[in-house]
Motif scaffolding. Structure first.
Motif, PDB file in Angstrom:
ATOM      1  N   ILE A   1     -11.459  12.336 -10.294  1.00 14.31           N
ATOM      2  CA  ILE A   1     -11.627  10.900 -10.099  1.00 14.31           C
ATOM      3  C   ILE A   1     -12.932  10.430 -10.743  1.00 14.31           C
ATOM      4  O   ILE A   1     -12.997   9.386 -11.390  1.00 14.31           O
TER       5      ILE A   1
ATOM      6  N   VAL B   1      -4.461   6.524  -1.467  1.00 14.65           N
ATOM      7  CA  VAL B   1      -3.475   5.778  -0.664  1.00 14.65           C
ATOM      8  C   VAL B   1      -3.180   6.528   0.625  1.00 14.65           C
ATOM      9  O   VAL B   1      -3.092   5.933   1.710  1.00 14.65           O
TER      10      VAL B   1
ATOM     11  N   GLU C   1      -4.820  10.834  -8.253  1.00 14.17           N
ATOM     12  CA  GLU C   1      -5.989  10.409  -7.483  1.00 14.17           C
ATOM     13  C   GLU C   1      -5.690   9.142  -6.695  1.00 14.17           C
ATOM     14  O   GLU C   1      -6.174   8.960  -5.575  1.00 14.17           O
ATOM     15  N   GLU C   2      -4.868   8.255  -7.273  1.00 10.96           N
ATOM     16  CA  GLU C   2      -4.480   7.040  -6.559  1.00 10.96           C
ATOM     17  C   GLU C   2      -3.644   7.389  -5.330  1.00 10.96           C
ATOM     18  O   GLU C   2      -3.822   6.816  -4.254  1.00 10.96           O
ATOM     19  N   ARG C   3      -2.757   8.355  -5.459  1.00 13.24           N
ATOM     20  CA  ARG C   3      -1.899   8.734  -4.326  1.00 13.24           C
ATOM     21  C   ARG C   3      -2.721   9.359  -3.205  1.00 13.24           C
ATOM     22  O   ARG C   3      -2.447   9.145  -2.026  1.00 13.24           O
TER      23      ARG C   3
ATOM     24  N   SER D   1      -0.524   8.271 -10.798  1.00 16.97           N
ATOM     25  CA  SER D   1      -1.888   8.770 -10.719  1.00 16.97           C
ATOM     26  C   SER D   1      -2.077   9.578  -9.438  1.00 16.97           C
ATOM     27  O   SER D   1      -1.958   9.058  -8.333  1.00 16.97           O
TER      28      SER D   1
ATOM     29  N   THR E   1     -13.232   7.692 -13.720  1.00 18.30           N
ATOM     30  CA  THR E   1     -14.021   6.473 -13.533  1.00 18.30           C
ATOM     31  C   THR E   1     -15.069   6.326 -14.638  1.00 18.30           C
ATOM     32  O   THR E   1     -15.267   5.251 -15.211  1.00 18.30           O
TER      33      THR E   1
ATOM     34  N   SER F   1       2.885   5.827  -7.476  1.00 15.81           N
ATOM     35  CA  SER F   1       2.023   5.797  -8.662  1.00 15.81           C
ATOM     36  C   SER F   1       2.049   7.135  -9.385  1.00 15.81           C
ATOM     37  O   SER F   1       2.214   8.200  -8.780  1.00 15.81           O
TER      38      SER F   1
ATOM     39  N   LYS G   1       2.425   2.278  -3.248  1.00  9.88           N
ATOM     40  CA  LYS G   1       1.540   2.853  -4.258  1.00  9.88           C
ATOM     41  C   LYS G   1       1.662   4.378  -4.318  1.00  9.88           C
ATOM     42  O   LYS G   1       1.127   5.004  -5.234  1.00  9.88           O
TER      43      LYS G   1
ATOM     44  N   GLU H   1       0.827  -1.199   0.000  1.00 12.11           N
ATOM     45  CA  GLU H   1       0.000   0.000   0.000  1.00 12.11           C
ATOM     46  C   GLU H   1       0.866   1.255   0.000  1.00 12.11           C
ATOM     47  O   GLU H   1       0.627   2.203  -0.756  1.00 12.11           O
TER      48      GLU H   1
END
Length: 466
Positions: free
Chosen positions: A424, A253, A248-250, A246, A428, A244, A241, A238
């Motif tokens: 995000i 996380v 939005e991913e960070r 991205s 999506t 990354s 990550k 995790e």
């Protein structure tokens, strides 16, 4: 200012009131070098700037008292010459022991100090010690005067010795333990590992990930009692990550890490390594200082996180500073670099020796309330020559950590949250359309509910268990 451009005279204690007001003749035979062994019992050494020698009005610039008889001198003046108490309102007051120590330090080559690194740490501490709802853009630079780190940075800048910073830290601890002053969210003990790293030698700025790794590595080694549950978070996939591409991913996380740390740290309210992890995660979200606002959401839970964040930003260098962080750092750096002069006695209310006497001789906080001060509810103490720190009088109020208001999202933060949420949602929806699927319900970023916790944490993706 060096000792050889001061003109010294030795006076008995009972003549000091007249000397302080410039009534007693100061044109008597004096000395250009102070012999501290001449300061015995009731004698006081008075230093005058040579630039005012022979002038009709030449107030003293510095007063040196015998360490052993200083308490008796302060007491005598307060009783028999109350207009002269506190002495610090007239000139810098210092014990003969401190004069011997700190004046001697000025003859040695000083360390090369990275004021910008210290200033970045001070910005972090100013955010950590202050109200949680103050945006960095509106942070008053005057708040640096109340930071422990400012006193340490000035001590290192002026005197350039480990003895000076050690003495400064010990004296800060003494005041911090005095219940007459407001308790702070971040203690001197919490700051020690950060100061150790800030004082190390660094050449080129590090990349954001390398700066975070280095800080977490050092924190893990310093905090040998870091909980296994906290250390395991850094070993997890995790945490990785955060590398990354991205944004939005960070962000997601970061929120998951905070939630996990909060649950693991509940078992140990002062697991301070967790604060370092949260700081590193927030910095890696934006790979710069742009996402500092994330820390304000969890300030109660991880009070030291902004200071660790400031250290990581310092090591990563100016290229990772957003405009607000850069302006704050440079404004505070200027304060650290200001020149020290032995006869300059503005900017503080009490010198250390006199403050220590007041603190020991009187039990109530009212004694500090009645003294002449730069600000009504704050006492400014010169911890070591040239290094001052402000302390807020408790006066029956709650501690700073207890009185900090619950954070409410600021306008800038709300805009950033909204932009990220829309980003995000759009990503999506686009993915689902490309895959020929119905768009799912948009998930929240989880930034609406501020967390609360306190911690001491582990290390980075380069962490190797001992």
């Amino acid at each position: 200012m060096n000792n050889n451009i001061l003109h010294w005279q030795i006076f008995p204690r009972d003549l000091l009131p007249e000397v302080l007001f410039g009534v007693e003749s100061h044109k008597l035979k004096g000395y250009h070098n102070l012999d501290i062994y001449e300061i015995k019992k009731e004698n006081i050494a008075v230093g005058y700037p040579v630039t005012r020698q022979g002038s009709d009005y030449a107030p003293p610039g510095i007063l040196v008292l015998d360490e052993e008889s200083a308490a008796e001198t302060f007491s005598w003046l307060r009783v028999y010459a109350p207009e002269t108490s506190p002495l610090s309102q007239f000139a810098r007051v210092i014990s003969n022991d401190d004069w011997k120590t700190f004046n001697a330090n000025n003859h040695y080559k000083q360390k090369v100090l990275r004021e910008d690194i210290w200033a970045s740490v001070i910005v972090g501490e100013a955010l950590a010690q202050g109200e949680a709802d103050v945006e960095l853009a509106f942070l008053p630079l005057s708040r640096a005067s109340g930071c422990f780190t400012t006193a340490i940075a000035r001590a290192a800048s002026i005197h350039g010795t480990d003895d000076a910073t050690r003495t400064c830290a010990n004296r800060l601890r003494q005041i911090e333990a005095d219940r007459r002053f407001v308790k702070r969210s971040v203690s001197v003990e919490d700051l020690l590992p950060i100061w150790a790293l800030a004082g190390a030698r660094f050449n080129e700025p590090l990349s954001p990930s390398a700066a975070a790794d280095l800080v977490l590595d050092a924190a893990a080694k310093y905090m040998s009692d870091a909980k296994a549950s906290t250390l395991n978070i850094l070993r997890s996939s995790e945490y990785r990550k955060l590398a990354s591409d991205s944004i939005e991913e960070r962000v997601l996380v970061f929120q998951r890490l905070v939630n996990e740390l909060m649950h693991s740290a509940v078992r140990d309210p002062r697991n301070g390594f967790a604060s370092a992890i949260v700081a590193a995660a927030a910095f890696l979200v934006g790979r710069s200082t742009t996402h500092e606002f994330l820390l304000r959401r969890v300030g109660r839970a991880f009070p030291e996180a902004p200071v660790w964040f400031g250290l990581i930003a310092a090591l990563a260098g100016p290229r990772t500073w957003d405009p607000y962080w850069a302006r704050a750092v440079k404004g505070i750096e200027r304060q650290i670099r200001s020149k020290f002069d032995w006869v300059e006695s503005s900017g503080f209310d009490l010198c250390w020796s006199e403050f220590a006497w007041f603190a020991k001789a009187f039990n109530t906080s009212e004694i500090f309330s009645t003294l002449p001060k730069l600000m009504p509810k704050v006492i400014s103490v010169e911890i070591v020559p040239g290094a001052t720190c402000q302390f807020r009088l408790a006066l029956g109020s709650a501690s700073e950590s207890e009185s900090r208001p619950v954070h409410e999202a600021t306008a800038r933060e709300r805009e950033l949250q909204s932009a990220l949420a829309q980003f995000i949602g759009l990503a999506t929806r686009t993915r689902s359309l490309l895959e020929g699927q119905e768009a799912p319900v948009q998930l929240s970023l989880g930034l609406e509910d501020g967390g609360t916790i306190s911690a001491k944490a582990t290390r980075s993706k380069k962490f190797k268990p001992s």
